[in-house]
Design a protein around this motif. Structure first.
Motif, PDB file in Angstrom:
ATOM      1  N   LEU A  65       0.817  -1.225   0.000  1.00 24.59           N
ATOM      2  CA  LEU A  65       0.000   0.000   0.000  1.00 24.59           C
ATOM      3  C   LEU A  65       0.848   1.271   0.000  1.00 24.59           C
ATOM      4  CD1 LEU A  65      -3.011  -1.026   2.262  1.00 24.59           C
ATOM      5  CD2 LEU A  65      -2.775  -1.140  -0.228  1.00 24.59           C
ATOM      6  N   GLU A  66       1.948   1.280   0.757  1.00 25.24           N
ATOM      7  CA  GLU A  66       2.802   2.483   0.762  1.00 25.24           C
ATOM      8  C   GLU A  66       3.412   2.742  -0.615  1.00 25.24           C
ATOM      9  OE1 GLU A  66       1.573   4.305   3.669  1.00 25.24           O
ATOM     10  OE2 GLU A  66       3.173   5.269   2.510  1.00 25.24           O
ATOM     11  N   PRO A  67       3.984   1.718  -1.265  1.00 23.87           N
ATOM     12  CA  PRO A  67       4.492   1.945  -2.636  1.00 23.87           C
ATOM     13  C   PRO A  67       3.408   2.457  -3.590  1.00 23.87           C
ATOM     14  CG  PRO A  67       5.283  -0.159  -1.801  1.00 23.87           C
ATOM     15  CD  PRO A  67       4.328   0.375  -0.772  1.00 23.87           C
ATOM     16  N   LEU A  68       2.157   2.042  -3.374  1.00 23.28           N
ATOM     17  CA  LEU A  68       1.077   2.538  -4.241  1.00 23.28           C
ATOM     18  C   LEU A  68       0.799   4.012  -3.920  1.00 23.28           C
ATOM     19  CD1 LEU A  68      -1.101   2.022  -6.364  1.00 23.28           C
ATOM     20  CD2 LEU A  68      -2.585   1.124  -4.556  1.00 23.28           C
ATOM     21  N   ARG A  69       0.749   4.320  -2.645  1.00 18.97           N
ATOM     22  CA  ARG A  69       0.504   5.727  -2.236  1.00 18.97           C
ATOM     23  C   ARG A  69       1.602   6.652  -2.749  1.00 18.97           C
ATOM     24  NH1 ARG A  69      -0.896   3.210   3.150  1.00 18.97           N
ATOM     25  NH2 ARG A  69      -3.161   3.418   3.323  1.00 18.97           N
ATOM     26  N   SER A  70       2.842   6.176  -2.702  1.00 16.46           N
ATOM     27  CA  SER A  70       3.974   7.053  -3.051  1.00 16.46           C
ATOM     28  C   SER A  70       4.227   7.117  -4.551  1.00 16.46           C
ATOM     29  CB  SER A  70       5.233   6.551  -2.351  1.00 16.46           C
ATOM     30  OG  SER A  70       5.651   5.333  -2.950  1.00 16.46           O
ATOM     31  N   GLY A  71       3.548   6.270  -5.319  1.00 14.11           N
ATOM     32  CA  GLY A  71       3.753   6.281  -6.760  1.00 14.11           C
ATOM     33  C   GLY A  71       4.896   5.400  -7.233  1.00 14.11           C
ATOM     34  N   GLN A  72       5.488   4.659  -6.280  1.00 15.04           N
ATOM     35  CA  GLN A  72       6.558   3.732  -6.658  1.00 15.04           C
ATOM     36  C   GLN A  72       6.009   2.637  -7.580  1.00 15.04           C
ATOM     37  OE1 GLN A  72       8.251   2.430  -2.944  1.00 15.04           O
ATOM     38  NE2 GLN A  72      10.154   1.797  -3.919  1.00 15.04           N
ATOM     39  N   VAL A  73       4.743   2.305  -7.393  1.00 14.57           N
ATOM     40  CA  VAL A  73       4.051   1.375  -8.299  1.00 14.57           C
ATOM     41  C   VAL A  73       2.740   2.038  -8.710  1.00 14.57           C
ATOM     42  CG1 VAL A  73       5.045  -0.686  -7.212  1.00 14.57           C
ATOM     43  CG2 VAL A  73       2.803   0.151  -6.436  1.00 14.57           C
ATOM     44  N   VAL A  74       2.199   1.605  -9.868  1.00 13.95           N
ATOM     45  CA  VAL A  74       0.933   2.201 -10.315  1.00 13.95           C
ATOM     46  C   VAL A  74      -0.267   1.386  -9.856  1.00 13.95           C
ATOM     47  CG1 VAL A  74       1.926   3.296 -12.361  1.00 13.95           C
ATOM     48  CG2 VAL A  74       0.978   0.975 -12.537  1.00 13.95           C
ATOM     49  N   ALA A  75       0.012   0.139  -9.433  1.00 16.29           N
ATOM     50  CA  ALA A  75      -1.096  -0.732  -9.047  1.00 16.29           C
ATOM     51  C   ALA A  75      -0.589  -1.819  -8.106  1.00 16.29           C
ATOM     52  CB  ALA A  75      -1.722  -1.375 -10.292  1.00 16.29           C
ATOM     53  N   VAL A  76      -1.547  -2.434  -7.408  1.00 18.47           N
ATOM     54  CA  VAL A  76      -1.291  -3.660  -6.653  1.00 18.47           C
ATOM     55  C   VAL A  76      -2.142  -4.722  -7.322  1.00 18.47           C
ATOM     56  CG1 VAL A  76      -1.476  -4.804  -4.399  1.00 18.47           C
ATOM     57  CG2 VAL A  76      -1.035  -2.325  -4.507  1.00 18.47           C
ATOM     58  N   SER A  77      -1.571  -5.904  -7.508  1.00 16.21           N
ATOM     59  CA  SER A  77      -2.378  -6.945  -8.151  1.00 16.21           C
ATOM     60  C   SER A  77      -2.307  -8.244  -7.374  1.00 16.21           C
ATOM     61  CB  SER A  77      -1.926  -7.154  -9.598  1.00 16.21           C
ATOM     62  OG  SER A  77      -2.809  -8.052 -10.242  1.00 16.21           O
ATOM     63  N   THR A  78      -3.486  -8.713  -6.979  1.00 15.94           N
ATOM     64  CA  THR A  78      -3.645 -10.034  -6.374  1.00 15.94           C
ATOM     65  C   THR A  78      -5.129 -10.399  -6.464  1.00 15.94           C
ATOM     66  OG1 THR A  78      -3.205 -11.455  -4.489  1.00 15.94           O
ATOM     67  CG2 THR A  78      -3.878  -9.197  -3.975  1.00 15.94           C
ATOM     68  N   ASP A  79      -5.568 -11.348  -5.651  1.00 19.16           N
ATOM     69  CA  ASP A  79      -6.948 -11.810  -5.736  1.00 19.16           C
ATOM     70  C   ASP A  79      -7.940 -10.682  -5.422  1.00 19.16           C
ATOM     71  OD1 ASP A  79      -5.675 -14.172  -6.175  1.00 19.16           O
ATOM     72  OD2 ASP A  79      -6.040 -14.975  -4.167  1.00 19.16           O
ATOM     73  N   ASN A  80      -9.030 -10.688  -6.174  1.00 19.20           N
ATOM     74  CA  ASN A  80     -10.069  -9.649  -6.011  1.00 19.20           C
ATOM     75  C   ASN A  80     -10.538  -9.507  -4.568  1.00 19.20           C
ATOM     76  OD1 ASN A  80     -11.217 -12.226  -6.173  1.00 19.20           O
ATOM     77  ND2 ASN A  80     -12.935 -11.609  -7.478  1.00 19.20           N
TER      78      ASN A  80
END
Ligand code: GLU
Length: 294
Positions: A202-217
């Motif tokens: 979640l932190e990498p997503l908040r900071s823009g280090q990643v554009v998405a998180v992907s796993t089970d719905n």
């Protein structure tokens, strides 16, 4: 408590539950016991000597691996014990061994250590959003499936550019080491950014280090619900993730017995009750898939 007195205590609890039913709670087996019903504990569970079931029933305790940071399926609650649908499935199995929820030892299993924890005997079984697949079946065995999830995508709430897995190609996307979604990201040409648990994405997503998180719905739905307004799940699930209960590779008796317990829970309403009090707070109930007695 000795085995005999424990049995007495369980029989007394069962009698109390019966009294409650007679007092007017009958009709919905999922609601046995009134309030947030714990799954039934079988007072007279007896098993063939030498089986894992007999060993666990005699010990009166069981060690179950689950997730500790996944809302809806397995999350450490204020009580210090995990809560969620997987946790309830664990309690249903323990109950049929005559083991009370309080006598379950919960161990955190992250995605990458589930197989070794089963192989080494650090846990008796794993219920942890654990996809059944052929590669894993080379080292452990699976009862179930008891739920069918699918890989999906979580982005920041204001992201309008990522709408499906096609938009992940060439992009940094967070997932977890040793998981099936991590492998799928590689396959579709995304750039996997791997950590040990999904909450650590979640932190990498908040900071823009990643554009998405992907796993089970269902995992993403839990993380999104836990952080209102911050994230959203986009697109349609693009894999099938049948959740199983991991046990030792050669323990066919235990696996088949767990399959029986699952089927019974589908019949008697305890499965649906387990869903409704956990994941059902956010997600619709769907009928469980047929168990696979391979
Ligand atoms: N169900 C997938 C898996 O078992 C993803 C969820 C998880 O890592 O627990 O790999």
């Amino acid at each position: 408590m000795t085995r005999t007195t424990r049995r007495f205590a369980l029989a007394a609890a069962a009698a109390a539950a019966t009294a409650l039913i007679l007092a007017g709670c009958a009709g919905d087996p999922g609601e046995l016991g009134g309030d947030e019903a714990e799954p039934t504990v079988a007072p007279e569970a007896t098993f063939e000597a030498g089986t894992t079931m007999a060993r666990l029933a005699d010990a009166g305790t069981i060690t179950i691996g689950t997730k500790f940071d996944q809302p809806l399926f397995g999350l450490i609650g204020p009580s210090g014990t995990p809560e969620g649908f997987d946790v309830e499935i664990g309690k249903i199995i323990a109950g049929q061994l005559g083991i009370e929820p309080d006598n379950i030892e919960w161990v955190e299993t992250v995605s990458a250590n589930r197989e070794p924890f089963i192989e080494n005997g650090q846990v008796d079984l794993v219920v942890a959003t654990y996809t059944i697949n052929d590669k894993r079946k080379e080292v452990v065995s699976f009862a179930g499936p008891y739920y069918l999830a699918g890989q999906s995508i979580l982005v920041l709430a204001d992201n309008d550019t990522i709408k499906s897995e096609d938009d992940l190609v060439g992009q940094n996307v967070c997932s977890v080491t040793g998981s099936t979604p991590a492998a799928k990201l590689q396959e579709i040409g995304a750039v996997p950014f791997l950590t040990d648990t999904y909450s650590n994405c979640l932190e990498p997503l908040r900071s823009g280090q990643v554009v998405a998180v992907s796993t089970d719905n269902v995992i993403l739905a839990g993380l999104s619900a836990q952080n209102p307004g911050e994230f959203k799940v986009v697109g349609e699930p693009f894999t099938e993730e049948p959740y199983g209960i991991g046990v030792k590779l050669d323990d066919t008796d235990f696996r088949m017995w767990i399959n029986d317990v699952l089927e019974q829970s589908y019949e008697d309403g305890t499965y649906e009750a387990a869903w409704e009090k956990t994941a059902g707070q956010e997600l619709p109930f769907v009928e469980p898939p047929a168990v696979d007695r391979y």
